[in-house]
Design a protein around this motif. Structure first.
Motif, PDB file in Angstrom:
ATOM      1  N   GLU A  23       0.964  -0.906  -0.249  1.00 27.38           N
ATOM      2  CA  GLU A  23       0.172  -0.323   0.122  1.00 27.38           C
ATOM      3  C   GLU A  23       0.532   1.214   0.262  1.00 27.38           C
ATOM      4  N   LEU A  24       1.879   1.171   1.309  1.00 28.44           N
ATOM      5  CA  LEU A  24       3.006   2.190   0.855  1.00 28.44           C
ATOM      6  C   LEU A  24       3.612   1.982  -0.106  1.00 28.44           C
ATOM      7  N   GLU A  26       2.197   1.482  -3.587  1.00 25.24           N
ATOM      8  CA  GLU A  26       1.181   1.735  -4.915  1.00 25.24           C
ATOM      9  C   GLU A  26       0.802   3.394  -4.242  1.00 25.24           C
ATOM     10  N   GLN A  27       0.363   3.854  -2.976  1.00 27.91           N
ATOM     11  CA  GLN A  27       0.361   5.128  -2.849  1.00 27.91           C
ATOM     12  C   GLN A  27       0.783   6.515  -2.953  1.00 27.91           C
ATOM     13  N   ALA A  28       2.017   5.898  -3.654  1.00 27.19           N
ATOM     14  CA  ALA A  28       3.102   6.806  -3.837  1.00 27.19           C
ATOM     15  C   ALA A  28       3.361   7.939  -5.186  1.00 27.19           C
ATOM     16  N   ASP A  29       3.984   8.205  -5.671  1.00 30.60           N
ATOM     17  CA  ASP A  29       3.882   9.495  -6.726  1.00 30.60           C
ATOM     18  C   ASP A  29       5.372   9.100  -7.141  1.00 30.60           C
ATOM     19  N   ARG A 114       6.426   3.988 -10.674  1.00 28.66           N
ATOM     20  CA  ARG A 114       5.418   5.652  -9.725  1.00 28.66           C
ATOM     21  C   ARG A 114       6.110   6.428 -11.475  1.00 28.66           C
ATOM     22  N   ARG A 223       3.658  12.966  -2.621  1.00 28.33           N
ATOM     23  CA  ARG A 223       3.239  11.588  -1.724  1.00 28.33           C
ATOM     24  C   ARG A 223       5.058  10.476  -2.411  1.00 28.33           C
ATOM     25  N   ARG A 252       6.388   9.384   3.687  1.00 30.40           N
ATOM     26  CA  ARG A 252       6.342   7.820   4.103  1.00 30.40           C
ATOM     27  C   ARG A 252       7.892   7.230   4.063  1.00 30.40           C
TER      28      ARG A 252
END
Length: 287
Positions: A23-24, A26-29, A114, A223, A252
């Motif tokens: 999840e960390l 996949e959410q990152a740009d 990403r 992100r 993160r």
């Protein structure tokens, strides 16, 4: 009779940890790899953790009771030049022949997926990221690179590549056999373009330029995910960078460190294991 595996609480917990890590990611740009000495261990490189580990890698220095701080020091090139270049010449040979482990390519593939890609911040001087093909990505080597040289006397000669220097080292004695590299301008002794202990003469323009490129890249991210690998608190350059980045850019942190895996925030994640094992496990779970 077929053998069945019963899912226990440890399996459930591990599954949750892996899901959190994905999840960390996949959410990152943007993906920022922050690497310390532990990054190279799976490639067979020593990390010099503690005096005993350092002396195991360099028994001649152990016999002379010389610490890493003593030899990784610009004064060593003035007082014991053959010994200093024996140590750094051996390291240069080692890094030139070492092949980066598969984790480098796993990270690079993740970064390519990403939106803003991948960048690197590392305290390592071994050039392994460049050897692994990180040619287009911003790579900031905050302590310099053994693959570049500078004038020991500080005559003003700009930093230059060490590619023409082929060290011959008596590994038993940790002594350079052939001639040390010399400055292109004044003809005096050259030294590695590495930030050493007690080093007021390190030329940082190459590293500073890399840092500017990294900052420009980071300014576009909203992100970022920092994947910090093998960076301990003994030489905290990478840890300080990771913490500063997640604070300033609201990023993160995914920390991979077998000895110091704790993370600063509840949304961050730490793995108490080596780099390659964790990267392979996460990569398999993504596919």
């Amino acid at each position: 009779m077929a053998e069945h595996h019963t899912l226990n609480s440890d399996d459930v917990r591990r599954g949750e940890v892996i899901a959190h890590a994905l999840e960390l990611l996949e959410q990152a740009d943007a993906l920022l790899v922050a690497a310390g000495a532990g990054m190279g261990v799976d490639s067979g490189l020593p990390d010099f953790r503690g005096r005993e580990g350092f002396w195991q890698a360099y028994p001649a220095l152990a016999r002379a009771q010389l610490s890493f701080q003593h030899i990784a020091n610009p004064l060593a090139f003035e007082r014991q030049p053959r010994l200093a270049w024996g140590f750094y010449g051996h390291r240069l040979q080692l890094y030139r022949r070492t092949q980066p482990h598969a984790g480098f390519q796993i990270l690079r593939r993740w970064g390519e997926q990403r939106p803003l890609g991948l960048a690197v911040f590392t305290s390592n001087v071994d050039g392994q990221f460049q050897k692994a093909g990180y040619e287009q990505e911003p790579v900031h080597e905050c302590h310099g690179s053994i693959h570049h040289l500078q004038c020991l006397a500080g005559c003003g000669q700009p930093i230059w590549p060490a590619e023409d220097f082929e060290p011959e080292v008596d590994t038993e004695a940790c002594l350079l056999i052939n001639a040390a590299p010399v400055c292109r301008r004044c003809g005096g002794m050259a030294r590695p373009n590495i930030l050493m202990f007690g080093d007021g003469g390190w030329r940082d323009e190459r590293s500073a330029e890399q840092g500017e490129c990294l900052d420009a890249w980071l300014s576009r991210s909203r992100r970022p995910l920092v994947i910090e690998i093998g960076a301990g608190s003994d030489v905290p350059s990478v840890r300080h960078f990771s913490h500063r980045l997640i604070q300033q850019h609201r990023g993160r942190l995914l920390r991979i460190n077998p000895r110091e895996p704790r993370v600063p925030g509840p949304l961050d994640l730490g793995f108490a294991a080596g780099a390659l094992a964790v990267l392979r496990e996460l990569d398999a779970a993504r596919n």
